[in-house]
Design a protein around this motif. Sequence first.
Motif, PDB file in Angstrom:
ATOM      1  N   MET A  62       8.182  25.431  68.870  1.00 46.86           N
ATOM      2  CA  MET A  62       7.239  26.558  68.972  1.00 46.86           C
ATOM      3  C   MET A  62       7.446  27.548  67.827  1.00 46.86           C
ATOM      4  O   MET A  62       6.488  28.146  67.329  1.00 46.86           O
ATOM      5  CB  MET A  62       7.383  27.246  70.328  1.00 46.86           C
ATOM      6  N   ALA A  63       8.708  27.709  67.426  1.00 49.51           N
ATOM      7  CA  ALA A  63       9.009  28.617  66.308  1.00 49.51           C
ATOM      8  C   ALA A  63       8.318  28.124  65.038  1.00 49.51           C
ATOM      9  O   ALA A  63       7.614  28.875  64.353  1.00 49.51           O
ATOM     10  CB  ALA A  63      10.521  28.694  66.092  1.00 49.51           C
ATOM     11  N   ILE A  64       8.503  26.853  64.729  1.00 46.93           N
ATOM     12  CA  ILE A  64       7.929  26.289  63.502  1.00 46.93           C
ATOM     13  C   ILE A  64       6.401  26.268  63.589  1.00 46.93           C
ATOM     14  O   ILE A  64       5.699  26.656  62.650  1.00 46.93           O
ATOM     15  CB  ILE A  64       8.472  24.861  63.249  1.00 46.93           C
ATOM     16  N   SER A  65       5.890  25.837  64.732  1.00 45.09           N
ATOM     17  CA  SER A  65       4.443  25.752  64.911  1.00 45.09           C
ATOM     18  C   SER A  65       3.783  27.113  64.697  1.00 45.09           C
ATOM     19  O   SER A  65       2.748  27.232  64.035  1.00 45.09           O
ATOM     20  CB  SER A  65       4.144  25.212  66.315  1.00 45.09           C
ATOM     21  N   THR A  66       4.399  28.166  65.227  1.00 45.66           N
ATOM     22  CA  THR A  66       3.841  29.517  65.110  1.00 45.66           C
ATOM     23  C   THR A  66       3.711  29.948  63.655  1.00 45.66           C
ATOM     24  O   THR A  66       2.664  30.438  63.238  1.00 45.66           O
ATOM     25  CB  THR A  66       4.750  30.521  65.862  1.00 45.66           C
ATOM     26  N   ASP A  67       4.764  29.763  62.882  1.00 43.98           N
ATOM     27  CA  ASP A  67       4.752  30.276  61.514  1.00 43.98           C
ATOM     28  C   ASP A  67       3.959  29.406  60.536  1.00 43.98           C
ATOM     29  O   ASP A  67       3.642  29.851  59.438  1.00 43.98           O
ATOM     30  CB  ASP A  67       6.191  30.437  60.988  1.00 43.98           C
ATOM     31  N   THR A  68       3.647  28.184  60.939  1.00 44.26           N
ATOM     32  CA  THR A  68       2.903  27.299  60.038  1.00 44.26           C
ATOM     33  C   THR A  68       1.440  27.179  60.465  1.00 44.26           C
ATOM     34  O   THR A  68       0.704  26.362  59.886  1.00 44.26           O
ATOM     35  CB  THR A  68       3.512  25.871  60.023  1.00 44.26           C
ATOM     36  N   LEU A 124      22.217  38.140  68.957  1.00 46.13           N
ATOM     37  CA  LEU A 124      21.129  37.642  68.103  1.00 46.13           C
ATOM     38  C   LEU A 124      19.973  38.618  68.211  1.00 46.13           C
ATOM     39  O   LEU A 124      19.540  38.962  69.316  1.00 46.13           O
ATOM     40  CB  LEU A 124      20.711  36.241  68.562  1.00 46.13           C
ATOM     41  N   LEU A 125      19.496  39.101  67.066  1.00 42.82           N
ATOM     42  CA  LEU A 125      18.503  40.178  67.078  1.00 42.82           C
ATOM     43  C   LEU A 125      17.155  39.725  66.524  1.00 42.82           C
ATOM     44  O   LEU A 125      17.076  39.243  65.387  1.00 42.82           O
ATOM     45  CB  LEU A 125      19.021  41.365  66.251  1.00 42.82           C
ATOM     46  N   CYS A 126      16.119  39.894  67.337  1.00 43.95           N
ATOM     47  CA  CYS A 126      14.757  39.540  66.912  1.00 43.95           C
ATOM     48  C   CYS A 126      14.113  40.729  66.218  1.00 43.95           C
ATOM     49  O   CYS A 126      14.466  41.879  66.484  1.00 43.95           O
ATOM     50  CB  CYS A 126      13.905  39.206  68.135  1.00 43.95           C
ATOM     51  N   HIS A 127      13.126  40.450  65.363  1.00 47.66           N
ATOM     52  CA  HIS A 127      12.399  41.560  64.726  1.00 47.66           C
ATOM     53  C   HIS A 127      11.404  42.194  65.699  1.00 47.66           C
ATOM     54  O   HIS A 127      11.070  41.594  66.727  1.00 47.66           O
ATOM     55  CB  HIS A 127      11.742  41.119  63.417  1.00 47.66           C
ATOM     56  N   VAL A 128      10.956  43.391  65.384  1.00 50.98           N
ATOM     57  CA  VAL A 128       9.977  44.092  66.228  1.00 50.98           C
ATOM     58  C   VAL A 128       8.671  43.301  66.268  1.00 50.98           C
ATOM     59  O   VAL A 128       8.434  42.450  65.399  1.00 50.98           O
ATOM     60  CB  VAL A 128       9.712  45.545  65.734  1.00 50.98           C
ATOM     61  N   SER A 129       7.827  43.588  67.248  1.00 49.89           N
ATOM     62  CA  SER A 129       6.616  42.786  67.500  1.00 49.89           C
ATOM     63  C   SER A 129       7.009  41.318  67.390  1.00 49.89           C
ATOM     64  O   SER A 129       6.509  40.586  66.532  1.00 49.89           O
ATOM     65  CB  SER A 129       5.512  43.078  66.479  1.00 49.89           C
ATOM     66  N   PRO A 130       7.913  40.863  68.250  1.00 50.55           N
ATOM     67  CA  PRO A 130       8.485  39.518  68.064  1.00 50.55           C
ATOM     68  C   PRO A 130       7.427  38.432  68.201  1.00 50.55           C
ATOM     69  O   PRO A 130       6.495  38.559  68.987  1.00 50.55           O
ATOM     70  CB  PRO A 130       9.509  39.414  69.193  1.00 50.55           C
ATOM     71  N   ASP A 131       7.572  37.382  67.387  1.00 53.92           N
ATOM     72  CA  ASP A 131       6.709  36.208  67.516  1.00 53.92           C
ATOM     73  C   ASP A 131       7.575  35.048  67.998  1.00 53.92           C
ATOM     74  O   ASP A 131       8.784  35.200  68.200  1.00 53.92           O
ATOM     75  CB  ASP A 131       6.013  35.894  66.181  1.00 53.92           C
ATOM     76  N   CYS A 132       6.948  33.891  68.178  1.00 52.46           N
ATOM     77  CA  CYS A 132       7.716  32.749  68.697  1.00 52.46           C
ATOM     78  C   CYS A 132       8.715  32.234  67.673  1.00 52.46           C
ATOM     79  O   CYS A 132       9.617  31.473  68.026  1.00 52.46           O
ATOM     80  CB  CYS A 132       6.794  31.628  69.155  1.00 52.46           C
ATOM     81  N   ASP A 133       8.586  32.625  66.389  1.00 58.93           N
ATOM     82  CA  ASP A 133       9.577  32.172  65.412  1.00 58.93           C
ATOM     83  C   ASP A 133      10.891  32.918  65.627  1.00 58.93           C
ATOM     84  O   ASP A 133      11.949  32.297  65.792  1.00 58.93           O
ATOM     85  CB  ASP A 133       9.068  32.364  63.983  1.00 58.93           C
ATOM     86  N   THR A 134      10.843  34.238  65.641  1.00 54.65           N
ATOM     87  CA  THR A 134      12.084  34.997  65.826  1.00 54.65           C
ATOM     88  C   THR A 134      12.669  34.752  67.220  1.00 54.65           C
ATOM     89  O   THR A 134      13.885  34.576  67.364  1.00 54.65           O
ATOM     90  CB  THR A 134      11.853  36.512  65.540  1.00 54.65           C
ATOM     91  N   LEU A 135      11.808  34.670  68.246  1.00 57.88           N
ATOM     92  CA  LEU A 135      12.307  34.488  69.621  1.00 57.88           C
ATOM     93  C   LEU A 135      12.812  33.060  69.852  1.00 57.88           C
ATOM     94  O   LEU A 135      13.919  32.863  70.366  1.00 57.88           O
ATOM     95  CB  LEU A 135      11.190  34.785  70.625  1.00 57.88           C
ATOM     96  N   GLY A 136      12.005  32.080  69.459  1.00 56.88           N
ATOM     97  CA  GLY A 136      12.380  30.680  69.693  1.00 56.88           C
ATOM     98  C   GLY A 136      13.642  30.308  68.927  1.00 56.88           C
ATOM     99  O   GLY A 136      14.524  29.612  69.446  1.00 56.88           O
ATOM    100  N   SER A 137      13.747  30.802  67.683  1.00 55.63           N
ATOM    101  CA  SER A 137      14.932  30.503  66.871  1.00 55.63           C
ATOM    102  C   SER A 137      16.174  31.149  67.469  1.00 55.63           C
ATOM    103  O   SER A 137      17.247  30.542  67.522  1.00 55.63           O
ATOM    104  CB  SER A 137      14.745  31.029  65.444  1.00 55.63           C
TER     105      SER A 137
END
Length: 324
Positions: free
Chosen positions: A158-164, A21-34
């Motif tokens: 945390m993923a959802i909370s971060t992006d919203t 599973l690959l996260c995007h660069v400068s990862p946020d809690c959405d890419t990491l938590g998901s």
Amino acid sequence: MKNEPLEALAAKIHAAGRVALLCHVSPDCDTLGSSLALAEAIRMAGKQAVVFSADKLTDKQMILCGAQEVVQYNPHDPGYDLGVLVDCSHPGRVGDSAQVLDKCEEVTYLDHHVPEESGEVMSGWRDVKASSAGEMMCALIHHMGVGFTSSIAANLYMAISTDTGHFSYSNTTAQTHRAAAELLEAGADSARLTEWLYRRTTVGYTRLLAQVLSTLELLHHNKVALLSCAYSWLEACGAQEGETEGMIDYARDIQGVEIAAILKEGPDGVVRVSLRSKRRVDVQKIAASYGGGGHVRAAGCTLKMPLDQAKEEMKHALCQALEM
Ligand code: 5GP
Ligand code: MN
């Protein structure tokens, strides 16, 4: 209603024994938590899963369950049956983790961003209406028939909370709240997680915030707000690189501002730009014109030029976008 891309993704995961599973660069809690949530769900189904991030996690992100298991690409790594890009869909978005893709039999994605202008390079599941990869992941994990553990629930919350913006941006829908409600029922401790994510700062962060706010420039009848951060300020203030995340909201939130930008100088002389808009302007288009991307209301790009030059470039582009 049948969701074919979701089902196809679930089928690929079902057929695989080892999944990267690959996260995007400068990862946020959405890419990491998901990614961490899906990794746990895959393991619960008796298979192996590894989460890759090219960039290190911030101290704050270490609250994600399983954060310490996130790894960087290692040339000795054995191969994978399947690679899944999470919260992105172009190999160019995962930095050095892209090397993992060469070792995957098949590659797919789960993403809620506007597709890159260069077009799709693989098939996967995209939902640009979804608030977050986390919200999509709730549906995927459901479909896999795996129950939400308290750690899956916390990571997805945390993923959802971060992006919203903690359920405050215009991407927050009834479905977002339904997903969040389910995660709370499954044991996500909202008060603890939100305290940690938003109500707990460091001295370094606060000093840096003061510096960054002092750079505020308002243009075009106060409709454009610009902030910047020189790389040397991080060390001078005792702050970490990822701690600038969210500072753009101070510019965005100003009454009357339509477009906000923050320009962050990197250690390598390139400038990372974050863009936000409120109602009218499509910042994804502006970012895409510089090789970046994102969403209509939140996007980013990288400029390979000195900070001062990047500022002038952005001022021009943002004022022009308002005139259109
Ligand atoms: P942020 O400003 O918070 O870093 O990013 C805002 C949104 O734009 C996020 O969804 C992020 O994934 C996306 N984004 C940021 N920078 C880039 C970029 O350089 N390329 C693409 N495709 N998306 C980006
Ligand atoms: Mn996202």
